[in-house]
Design a protein around this motif. Sequence first.
Motif, PDB file in Angstrom:
ATOM      1  N   THR A   1       0.841  -1.197   0.000  1.00  0.00           N
ATOM      2  CA  THR A   1       0.000   0.000   0.000  1.00  0.00           C
ATOM      3  C   THR A   1       0.873   1.244   0.000  1.00  0.00           C
ATOM      4  O   THR A   1       0.603   2.209  -0.734  1.00  0.00           O
TER       5      THR A   1
ATOM      6  N   ALA B   1       2.343   1.722  -3.448  1.00  0.00           N
ATOM      7  CA  ALA B   1       1.324   2.190  -4.393  1.00  0.00           C
ATOM      8  C   ALA B   1       1.009   3.674  -4.177  1.00  0.00           C
ATOM      9  O   ALA B   1       0.910   4.446  -5.141  1.00  0.00           O
TER      10      ALA B   1
ATOM     11  N   GLN C   1       1.056   0.308 -11.577  1.00  0.00           N
ATOM     12  CA  GLN C   1       0.117   0.067 -10.479  1.00  0.00           C
ATOM     13  C   GLN C   1      -0.432  -1.363 -10.541  1.00  0.00           C
ATOM     14  O   GLN C   1      -0.578  -2.021  -9.510  1.00  0.00           O
TER      15      GLN C   1
ATOM     16  N   PHE D   1      -0.097  -4.314  -7.760  1.00  0.00           N
ATOM     17  CA  PHE D   1      -1.256  -5.063  -7.281  1.00  0.00           C
ATOM     18  C   PHE D   1      -1.035  -6.568  -7.438  1.00  0.00           C
ATOM     19  O   PHE D   1      -1.322  -7.344  -6.524  1.00  0.00           O
TER      20      PHE D   1
ATOM     21  N   SER E   1       1.463  -7.717  -4.847  1.00  0.00           N
ATOM     22  CA  SER E   1       0.822  -7.735  -3.530  1.00  0.00           C
ATOM     23  C   SER E   1      -0.111  -8.928  -3.407  1.00  0.00           C
ATOM     24  O   SER E   1      -0.120  -9.623  -2.389  1.00  0.00           O
TER      25      SER E   1
END
Length: 167
Positions: free
Chosen positions: A55, A58, A111, A115, A118
Amino acid sequence: MPAKRNTDAFDFSSMMPQWPMPSFSNWNFAEREDRIEAKTVAGVQKMGQTLWSHTGKAFDDQMNFVSHRLHEDIECAKTLSQCTAPEETMATLQAFYSKMANEYQEHFAKQAALFRDSFSESAAAVEELNETAIESVSELGKAAEESLKEVQAKTTAGRKPAANAKS
């Protein structure tokens, strides 16, 4: 009048004498439970660390992108204010929008990669938690079996041999 019974709160043997009840001794479960608890807490902490680190990455990337785009927008406005011919204005806008579209595309790809990373790391952490849960069931089942064996051993040791029947 029924006789008063003084039984322990968790003594179910009087209600179901034919069923061997485990003793639920803390020693049967303690070591296993501590180890499993430590693995579970470590797994949950790993998931939290993964979530917060990704997070943070990002949001840092997003803030850098927004800052960069704002700078580019202001530079484009300055350049447009200095244009003297329509052809120059169109060329400036065309270059600005082409560059902007490419940068947005690169940003969204970056991005999406963050994601995916993650998600992959979180899935690995969830898999570890799943393995811990399976191990928990197995270990606690073994502990219950050991506890039942202890109860059965106590029960058979506590029984008196049958007296010789006289005819």
